[in-house]
Design a protein around this motif. Structure first.
Motif, PDB file in Angstrom:
ATOM      1  N   ILE A  55      12.933  32.405  37.481  1.00 13.69           N
ATOM      2  CA  ILE A  55      12.929  33.032  38.806  1.00 13.69           C
ATOM      3  C   ILE A  55      11.489  33.102  39.307  1.00 13.69           C
ATOM      4  N   PRO A  56      11.272  32.875  40.605  1.00 12.46           N
ATOM      5  CA  PRO A  56       9.911  33.010  41.148  1.00 12.46           C
ATOM      6  C   PRO A  56       9.452  34.472  41.101  1.00 12.46           C
ATOM      7  N   PRO A  57       8.161  34.718  41.263  1.00 15.90           N
ATOM      8  CA  PRO A  57       7.673  36.101  41.325  1.00 15.90           C
ATOM      9  C   PRO A  57       8.411  36.863  42.427  1.00 15.90           C
ATOM     10  N   HIS A  58       8.773  38.102  42.129  1.00 14.64           N
ATOM     11  CA  HIS A  58       9.601  38.871  43.060  1.00 14.64           C
ATOM     12  C   HIS A  58       9.449  40.365  42.814  1.00 14.64           C
ATOM     13  N   VAL A  59       9.893  41.133  43.789  1.00 13.05           N
ATOM     14  CA  VAL A  59      10.031  42.589  43.658  1.00 13.05           C
ATOM     15  C   VAL A  59      11.526  42.858  43.610  1.00 13.05           C
ATOM     16  N   THR A  60      12.017  43.356  42.499  1.00 11.70           N
ATOM     17  CA  THR A  60      13.439  43.657  42.357  1.00 11.70           C
ATOM     18  C   THR A  60      13.789  44.888  43.190  1.00 11.70           C
ATOM     19  N   LEU A  61      14.843  44.785  43.971  1.00 13.48           N
ATOM     20  CA  LEU A  61      15.364  45.926  44.723  1.00 13.48           C
ATOM     21  C   LEU A  61      16.614  46.488  44.066  1.00 13.48           C
ATOM     22  N   LYS A  62      17.420  45.611  43.472  1.00  9.97           N
ATOM     23  CA  LYS A  62      18.625  46.028  42.761  1.00  9.97           C
ATOM     24  C   LYS A  62      18.817  45.076  41.589  1.00  9.97           C
ATOM     25  N   THR A  63      18.878  45.641  40.391  1.00  5.72           N
ATOM     26  CA  THR A  63      19.027  44.828  39.189  1.00  5.72           C
ATOM     27  C   THR A  63      20.426  44.219  39.122  1.00  5.72           C
ATOM     28  N   ALA A  64      20.623  43.361  38.161  1.00  4.46           N
ATOM     29  CA  ALA A  64      21.850  42.569  38.037  1.00  4.46           C
ATOM     30  C   ALA A  64      23.112  43.424  38.090  1.00  4.46           C
ATOM     31  N   PHE A  65      24.077  42.941  38.872  1.00  6.00           N
ATOM     32  CA  PHE A  65      25.382  43.584  38.997  1.00  6.00           C
ATOM     33  C   PHE A  65      26.406  42.496  39.274  1.00  6.00           C
ATOM     34  N   GLU A  66      27.660  42.805  39.066  1.00  4.17           N
ATOM     35  CA  GLU A  66      28.750  41.841  39.252  1.00  4.17           C
ATOM     36  C   GLU A  66      29.376  42.023  40.637  1.00  4.17           C
ATOM     37  N   ILE A  67      29.773  40.906  41.250  1.00  5.84           N
ATOM     38  CA  ILE A  67      30.508  40.938  42.513  1.00  5.84           C
ATOM     39  C   ILE A  67      31.764  40.078  42.343  1.00  5.84           C
ATOM     40  N   ASP A  68      32.895  40.637  42.684  1.00  4.24           N
ATOM     41  CA  ASP A  68      34.141  39.879  42.695  1.00  4.24           C
ATOM     42  C   ASP A  68      34.108  38.944  43.911  1.00  4.24           C
ATOM     43  N   GLU A  69      34.478  37.686  43.724  1.00  8.01           N
ATOM     44  CA  GLU A  69      34.435  36.708  44.822  1.00  8.01           C
ATOM     45  C   GLU A  69      35.205  37.179  46.047  1.00  8.01           C
ATOM     46  N   ASN A  70      36.287  37.907  45.837  1.00  8.74           N
ATOM     47  CA  ASN A  70      37.098  38.397  46.954  1.00  8.74           C
ATOM     48  C   ASN A  70      36.358  39.430  47.800  1.00  8.74           C
ATOM     49  N   ASP A  71      35.321  40.036  47.237  1.00 12.59           N
ATOM     50  CA  ASP A  71      34.575  41.081  47.940  1.00 12.59           C
ATOM     51  C   ASP A  71      33.284  40.566  48.564  1.00 12.59           C
ATOM     52  N   MET A  72      32.984  39.293  48.398  1.00 14.91           N
ATOM     53  CA  MET A  72      31.686  38.777  48.829  1.00 14.91           C
ATOM     54  C   MET A  72      31.424  38.990  50.316  1.00 14.91           C
ATOM     55  N   LYS A  73      32.411  38.799  51.158  1.00 21.03           N
ATOM     56  CA  LYS A  73      32.222  38.974  52.605  1.00 21.03           C
ATOM     57  C   LYS A  73      31.853  40.411  52.936  1.00 21.03           C
ATOM     58  N   SER A  74      32.526  41.383  52.348  1.00 24.54           N
ATOM     59  CA  SER A  74      32.188  42.778  52.651  1.00 24.54           C
ATOM     60  C   SER A  74      30.808  43.138  52.099  1.00 24.54           C
ATOM     61  N   VAL A  75      30.448  42.569  50.955  1.00 24.98           N
ATOM     62  CA  VAL A  75      29.112  42.838  50.385  1.00 24.98           C
ATOM     63  C   VAL A  75      28.027  42.266  51.291  1.00 24.98           C
ATOM     64  N   THR A  76      28.203  41.016  51.725  1.00 22.86           N
ATOM     65  CA  THR A  76      27.171  40.412  52.577  1.00 22.86           C
ATOM     66  C   THR A  76      27.131  41.084  53.955  1.00 22.86           C
ATOM     67  N   ASP A  77      28.271  41.547  54.449  1.00 23.80           N
ATOM     68  CA  ASP A  77      28.280  42.300  55.714  1.00 23.80           C
ATOM     69  C   ASP A  77      27.482  43.596  55.562  1.00 23.80           C
ATOM     70  N   GLU A  78      27.672  44.286  54.441  1.00 20.68           N
ATOM     71  CA  GLU A  78      26.937  45.532  54.194  1.00 20.68           C
ATOM     72  C   GLU A  78      25.437  45.263  54.067  1.00 20.68           C
ATOM     73  N   LEU A  79      25.073  44.189  53.373  1.00 22.12           N
ATOM     74  CA  LEU A  79      23.653  43.836  53.242  1.00 22.12           C
ATOM     75  C   LEU A  79      23.052  43.487  54.597  1.00 22.12           C
ATOM     76  N   ALA A  80      23.814  42.787  55.436  1.00 25.81           N
ATOM     77  CA  ALA A  80      23.336  42.459  56.781  1.00 25.81           C
ATOM     78  C   ALA A  80      23.096  43.727  57.597  1.00 25.81           C
ATOM     79  N   ALA A  81      23.986  44.700  57.461  1.00 26.55           N
ATOM     80  CA  ALA A  81      23.824  45.968  58.182  1.00 26.55           C
ATOM     81  C   ALA A  81      22.592  46.727  57.686  1.00 26.55           C
ATOM     82  N   ILE A  82      22.373  46.721  56.375  1.00 25.97           N
ATOM     83  CA  ILE A  82      21.185  47.376  55.811  1.00 25.97           C
ATOM     84  C   ILE A  82      19.926  46.685  56.329  1.00 25.97           C
ATOM     85  N   ALA A  83      19.914  45.356  56.322  1.00 23.03           N
ATOM     86  CA  ALA A  83      18.751  44.601  56.795  1.00 23.03           C
ATOM     87  C   ALA A  83      18.481  44.878  58.274  1.00 23.03           C
ATOM     88  N   LYS A  84      19.546  44.946  59.058  1.00 19.49           N
ATOM     89  CA  LYS A  84      19.401  45.184  60.496  1.00 19.49           C
ATOM     90  C   LYS A  84      18.713  46.522  60.773  1.00 19.49           C
TER      91      LYS A  84
END
Length: 173
Positions: free
Chosen positions: A31-60
């Motif tokens: 992995i390139p040099p980075h600042v970790t914001l959240k360590t490793a966690f599992e995501i169910d493929e069926n939940d990926m859209k809601s996870v990325t929507d939530e991340l987009a809202a946080i970023a916004k």
């Protein structure tokens, strides 16, 4: 599949970190040099859209974050990790908190108190850690930049991490 959330600094700072990592970090190639914001966690493929929507809202709702590096430090005696210390600005701590307060994938999975950093050495013996840390603490490191995005990463079968999606900060993105 394992996922994580991180900030990648500019190429200039990555080059500085890599000048140390290629000698002292066993995970240099993963992995390139980075600042970790959240360590490793599992995501169910069926939940990926809601996870990325939530991340987009946080970023916004996040403004660009100052990233200030001001010294080399270590997590010893807990472990022999050497890192570039990142100033824990209010903006950075707020983003970290948003990624750990909520339900589901954004629940608090922290094992340790958050210390923002960029790892430059790990898996060192006690003697090697002591020697390298002593040398690097004499290095004058001062770097300032502003970051405008974070990344959802996933881990490949060979242990390498790669970007799944990038989220830019601010309402205009």
């Amino acid at each position: 599949m394992k996922y994580g959330i991180a900030i990648f600094p500019t190429k200039k700072l990555q080059d500085l970190a890599n000048s140390f990592r290629k000698r002292y970090d066993a995970h240099y190639a993963l992995i390139p040099p980075h600042v970790t914001l959240k360590t490793a966690f599992e995501i169910d493929e069926n939940d990926m859209k809601s996870v990325t929507d939530e991340l987009a809202a946080i970023a916004k709702d996040t403004t660009p974050i100052p990233l200030n590096i001001y010294k080399v430090s270590s997590f010893a005696p807990v472990n022999n990790v050497i890192y570039l210390k990142v100033d824990p600005t209010d903006e950075l701590l707020s983003l970290h908190e948003k990624l750990h307060s909520g339900k589901g994938y954004f629940q608090d999975n922290r094992e340790f108190s958050y210390v923002p950093h960029i790892t430059i050495g790990q898996n060192l013996s006690d003697d090697e850690h002591s020697d390298v840390l002593g040398q690097l603490k004499m290095t004058n490191i001062e770097h300032e930049e502003v970051v405008d995005r974070f990344h959802l990463l996933y881990q490949l079968e060979d242990g390498m991490w790669t970007v799944y999606e990038t989220f830019r900060f601010g309402k205009d993105c």
